[in-house]
Design an enzyme around this catalytic site. Sequence first.
Site, mmCIF file in Angstrom:
data_model
loop_
_atom_site.group_PDB
_atom_site.id
_atom_site.type_symbol
_atom_site.label_atom_id
_atom_site.label_comp_id
_atom_site.label_asym_id
_atom_site.label_seq_id
_atom_site.Cartn_x
_atom_site.Cartn_y
_atom_site.Cartn_z
ATOM 1 N N SER A 292 32.428 -14.436 -3.829
ATOM 2 C CA SER A 292 31.425 -14.944 -2.899
ATOM 3 C C SER A 292 31.886 -14.705 -1.472
ATOM 4 O O SER A 292 33.083 -14.761 -1.174
ATOM 5 C CB SER A 292 31.214 -16.445 -3.135
ATOM 6 O OG SER A 292 30.484 -17.028 -2.072
ATOM 7 N N LYS B 286 34.356 -19.323 -6.162
ATOM 8 C CA LYS B 286 33.334 -18.812 -7.075
ATOM 9 C C LYS B 286 33.730 -17.477 -7.691
ATOM 10 O O LYS B 286 34.301 -16.615 -7.033
ATOM 11 C CB LYS B 286 31.998 -18.641 -6.343
ATOM 12 C CG LYS B 286 31.294 -19.937 -6.002
ATOM 13 C CD LYS B 286 29.902 -19.663 -5.466
ATOM 14 C CE LYS B 286 28.998 -19.123 -6.560
ATOM 15 N NZ LYS B 286 27.654 -18.772 -6.049
ATOM 16 N N ASN C 19 31.250 -15.201 -9.730
ATOM 17 C CA ASN C 19 29.908 -15.031 -10.281
ATOM 18 C C ASN C 19 29.914 -14.026 -11.435
ATOM 19 O O ASN C 19 30.616 -13.015 -11.375
ATOM 20 C CB ASN C 19 28.955 -14.532 -9.191
ATOM 21 C CG ASN C 19 28.875 -15.481 -8.013
ATOM 22 O OD1 ASN C 19 28.700 -16.675 -8.191
ATOM 23 N ND2 ASN C 19 29.030 -14.953 -6.807
ATOM 24 N N ARG D 118 -7.230 17.451 -17.182
ATOM 25 C CA ARG D 118 -6.064 17.222 -16.326
ATOM 26 C C ARG D 118 -6.406 16.034 -15.437
ATOM 27 O O ARG D 118 -7.458 16.014 -14.804
ATOM 28 C CB ARG D 118 -5.757 18.459 -15.460
ATOM 29 C CG ARG D 118 -5.380 19.725 -16.236
ATOM 30 C CD ARG D 118 -3.908 19.771 -16.597
ATOM 31 N NE ARG D 118 -3.068 19.597 -15.423
ATOM 32 C CZ ARG D 118 -2.892 20.521 -14.466
ATOM 33 N NH1 ARG D 118 -3.505 21.692 -14.552
ATOM 34 N NH2 ARG D 118 -2.115 20.272 -13.440
#
Length: 456
Positions: free
Chosen positions: A287, A293, A295, A326
């Site tokens: 972080s 942290k 993650n 087409r």
Amino acid sequence: MSPSSSSSESLSAPYDGLLGSLPGDALVDAAIGDAALVSAMLRVEATMASAQAATGLIPQSSADVIATVVADAHYDVRELGRAAVAAGNPVVPLASWLTRDVRARDASAAAHVHFGTTSQDILDTALMLIARDAVAVILDRLDACSGLLVSLAREHARALMTGRSLGQIAAPITFGLKAVGWLGGVDAARDRLEAASSRFAVQLGGPVGTRVAWGAHAPRLAASVASALGLADAPPWHTERSRIVDLASALGQVVAALGTIATDVILLSQNEIGELSESPSAGRGSSSAMPHKRNPIGSILVRSATLQSPGLVSTLLAAAVHDNERAAGAWHAEWTPLRELLHLAGGAGAEMSGVLSGLVVHADTMRENVTGRGSVMFAESVARALMRHVDRAEAQSIVADASVVATSSGRSLRDVLEDSPASGHLSAEDLDAAFDPTDHIDAAARLVEQTLGART
């Protein structure tokens, strides 16, 4: 800089920018990038010329010159993109530049560039080529994920953990059983993607799908081009877009299967659960503001792909409705979402194989979450035991009331039951049996063994 086969500018890919690899797979992105697509279109032009020479439609000398120019071509993709605006697709300017450069070597050969074909023939076939190369990588990633899941399922076949239903604690399972569930989704997605890739076919119809310019040589020509490119031979499919729909749906299923794993990893990595964590690689998942942290960034990136892919699948399904011989706009709408889906599926596969290879399973925490604060998940076992003495409604009511008290007070369900009406019907031995996770572990382990055995 004017477009030229001697341009010194490199051909760029759309996925090498600031956010292009979030998520991404370098091998897949190289296979589907702008350079690869231009190369594939040129390869189709050269292969067409070679096959036409072999069937006597054009002189061999013309095919040789076209092949030489294609081999030497280094067209500026940005210039090609800008030139494509006037015609609505990149094949028109590419064929013009190729004709110019062939004419510079042999004026007579220039008349045989792009002979009898239309832009959609070249671009559809080129997209099939780059999709084939990308899908081969994605299938390898899925095989890696499957192998890792098999190992996790075997290792943790009896690792007790909380089963959760509708976001709530439900009943005991094992982590091996969860891994087997993930494996089933990955295997099914892989099979579907492989089936979709088996339909990758050459597009060869001419302006309105009649192959009129090639006359009686058309069947042999189409078979020759398909063989040379390693694609299936097929009648013109200018407006029959089931191949694109199949591929888009299969890629969406791949991303969804991997996203299911990613979502579980994210949830089970939450601090208050703490049953799984991604590999603690240096700097991975850090972080910018909170040093503590870590993650689960691999799973987060896979989940981001999962949220993007349904809209792309929907676009390709909507674009499958082509008009006349087409399509006006529907064909054009396919190009970007198809490559983006390949990009996301490749990125999801690469990220998930990394997540699974380093996944940390906190088996002690899993068990504690069952036998400690998660003891309410044995409520169903207790209710079944009570039903031998009272009717179902009363048994459910007694256990439900006790579960509310246990949850609100922080006491174990076993302790609360001993002070509830259940104590008049269930002995200590009965409660021991109801709170014994062995039956749950055995049932889950049998399913793991059965599933893995059937797979081999």
